[in-house]
Design an enzyme around this catalytic site. Structure first.
Site, PDB file in Angstrom:
ATOM      1  N   GLU A   1      -5.723   4.061   6.269  1.00 51.07           N
ATOM      2  CA  GLU A   1      -5.325   3.772   4.744  1.00 51.07           C
ATOM      3  C   GLU A   1      -6.083   4.931   3.980  1.00 51.07           C
ATOM      4  O   GLU A   1      -5.367   5.442   3.044  1.00 51.07           O
ATOM      5  CB  GLU A   1      -6.065   2.555   4.353  1.00 51.07           C
ATOM      6  CG  GLU A   1      -5.472   2.203   2.758  1.00 51.07           C
ATOM      7  CD  GLU A   1      -5.852   0.849   2.398  1.00 51.07           C
ATOM      8  OE1 GLU A   1      -6.468   0.763   1.136  1.00 51.07           O
ATOM      9  OE2 GLU A   1      -5.986  -0.159   3.208  1.00 51.07           O
TER      10      GLU A   1
ATOM     11  N   ARG B   1       0.822  -1.182  -0.013  1.00 50.99           N
ATOM     12  CA  ARG B   1      -0.047  -0.018  -0.052  1.00 50.99           C
ATOM     13  C   ARG B   1       0.756   1.337   0.023  1.00 50.99           C
ATOM     14  O   ARG B   1       0.518   2.341   0.584  1.00 50.99           O
ATOM     15  CB  ARG B   1      -1.047   0.213   1.207  1.00 50.99           C
ATOM     16  CG  ARG B   1      -1.889  -1.239   1.198  1.00 50.99           C
ATOM     17  CD  ARG B   1      -2.942  -1.310  -0.063  1.00 50.99           C
ATOM     18  NE  ARG B   1      -3.752  -2.252   0.257  1.00 50.99           N
ATOM     19  CZ  ARG B   1      -3.446  -3.742  -0.434  1.00 50.99           C
ATOM     20  NH1 ARG B   1      -2.298  -3.856  -1.019  1.00 50.99           N
ATOM     21  NH2 ARG B   1      -4.318  -4.601   0.037  1.00 50.99           N
TER      22      ARG B   1
ATOM     23  N   SER C   1     -11.341  -0.014   3.404  1.00 55.03           N
ATOM     24  CA  SER C   1     -10.802  -0.484   4.226  1.00 55.03           C
ATOM     25  C   SER C   1     -10.146   0.772   5.014  1.00 55.03           C
ATOM     26  O   SER C   1      -9.260   1.290   4.379  1.00 55.03           O
ATOM     27  CB  SER C   1      -9.624  -1.511   4.096  1.00 55.03           C
ATOM     28  OG  SER C   1     -10.278  -2.566   3.692  1.00 55.03           O
TER      29      SER C   1
END
Length: 344
Positions: A336, A163, A241
């Site tokens: 995130e 990520r 998420s």
């Protein structure tokens, strides 16, 4: 093209966020660069928005120029036994995946159903169900706001990790203009690397399945978790998420928690497991009077707007969950989505 300034709530999947001071619609790379360059020269803050699926914007809005990027096109070039596909940053990502499956381009089929635009995918190295865009990105063309010129980074130069990428390290410097992917050809998927997906497909981890079957299975799994956009389903009024899966030392993984050893000796564990076992189950928050935010009823990683919510309320829930996990397990979760004008 400058148009009436909408609220950021109209441009984000969370449907939260106040007004922009100035709004510019950009339908191609030239318009994007022109709008951002104009703002930079004027010393005006800039927020580039594509699909708005990874943004949490303050209730006060954004005191600068919001440049809304859409469309731009796709270019396909034969490359021996492979195909090079260059996608403009404003193209919807799932449209690209759907075309890849239909055309027999292998490597992104497990990334079906992810909202947002293609230009966002290399920034945080979008991944799901065992695939990441890093596996197929050949190059990324950007506008460098510091050097005031175009640059092209190879996949290796993007410095992809979980990520993360060089673009996320310095988020205000680079504007993604387009992304070139290198795909193999075939009717079967890349080896399935995610156990839940493999079980759904009826194959072993490491085996392949028809591309269309993988896409259908992923879309089904995502819908079951409220991760495919549906205006009628408040579980999808989210930024996906909200927390990333943490990497910890092996002795810090709680008993019973998922554990995925990493090459550097650390272990990746599950944020969803930590949240649930810290006492925050699916739908947490819905039992409160006049609830406007809650965890999704389908997936503990998603924080959702139940209608009429505020960003401050959503962040309050995020802090509660983060503190609860830290108190219970000594692991601090990291958000995130990108936070704009607000913070945890």
């Amino acid at each position: 093209m400058v148009t009436t300034s909408p609220a950021l709530a109209d441009l984000t999947t969370l449907r939260l966020g106040g007004p922009a001071r100035r709004y510019v619609a950009a339908t191609d790379a030239d318009a994007l660069v022109a709008a951002v360059t104009e703002a930079d020269r004027a010393g005006e803050p800039v927020l580039v928005v594509g699909g708005g699926s990874n943004l949490v914007v303050a209730d006060e809005g954004f005191a600068g120029a919001v440049v809304h990027l859409t469309g731009g096109g796709v270019r396909v070039e034969e490359d021996g036994d492979r195909v090079a596909v260059t996608v403009a940053a404003g193209e919807p990502w799932d449209d690209v995946v759907a075309r890849a499956v239909n055309e027999g381009w292998v490597g992104v089929e497990a990334l079906s159903g992810i909202p947002g635009t293609t230009g966002a995918t290399p920034i945080q190295n979008v991944g799901a169900y065992g695939q990441e865009v890093a596996q197929t990105v050949a190059s990324v063309r950007v506008w460098d706001r510091m050097l005031r010129g175009e640059r092209t980074f190879s996949g290796e130069e993007c410095r992809f990790s979980y990520r993360h990428s060089r673009f996320k390290t310095d988020p205000r410097r680079h504007l993604v203009l387009d992304v070139t992917f290198s795909f193999g050809r075939g009717e079967l998927s890349a080896p399935v690397g995610y156990a839940e997906l493999a079980r759904t497909l009826g194959v072993a981890v490491g085996e392949s399945a028809p591309l269309a079957a993988v896409r259908d299975a992923v879309l089904g799994l995502r819908r079951g978790k409220g991760m495919v956009l549906d205006a009628a389903d408040h579980d999808t009024w989210s930024a996906g998420s909200f927390f990333t899966n943490p990497f910890v030392e092996p002795d810090r993984v709680p008993d019973g928690a998922p554990s995925y050893p990493q090459p550097d000796g650390s272990v990746k564990t599950s944020a969803a497991w930590l949240i649930e076992h810290a006492g925050f189950g699916k739908g947490y928050g819905l039992d409160r009077p006049h609830a406007r935010v809650s965890l999704s009823t389908k997936h503990t990683l998603a924080l959702t707007n139940r209608g009429g919510a505020t960003t401050s309320a959503l962040l309050g829930l995020a802090r509660e969950v983060r503190s609860g996990v830290l108190d219970r397990f000594g692991i601090e979760l990291v958000n995130e989505p990108v936070l704009v004008g607000c913070a945890l």
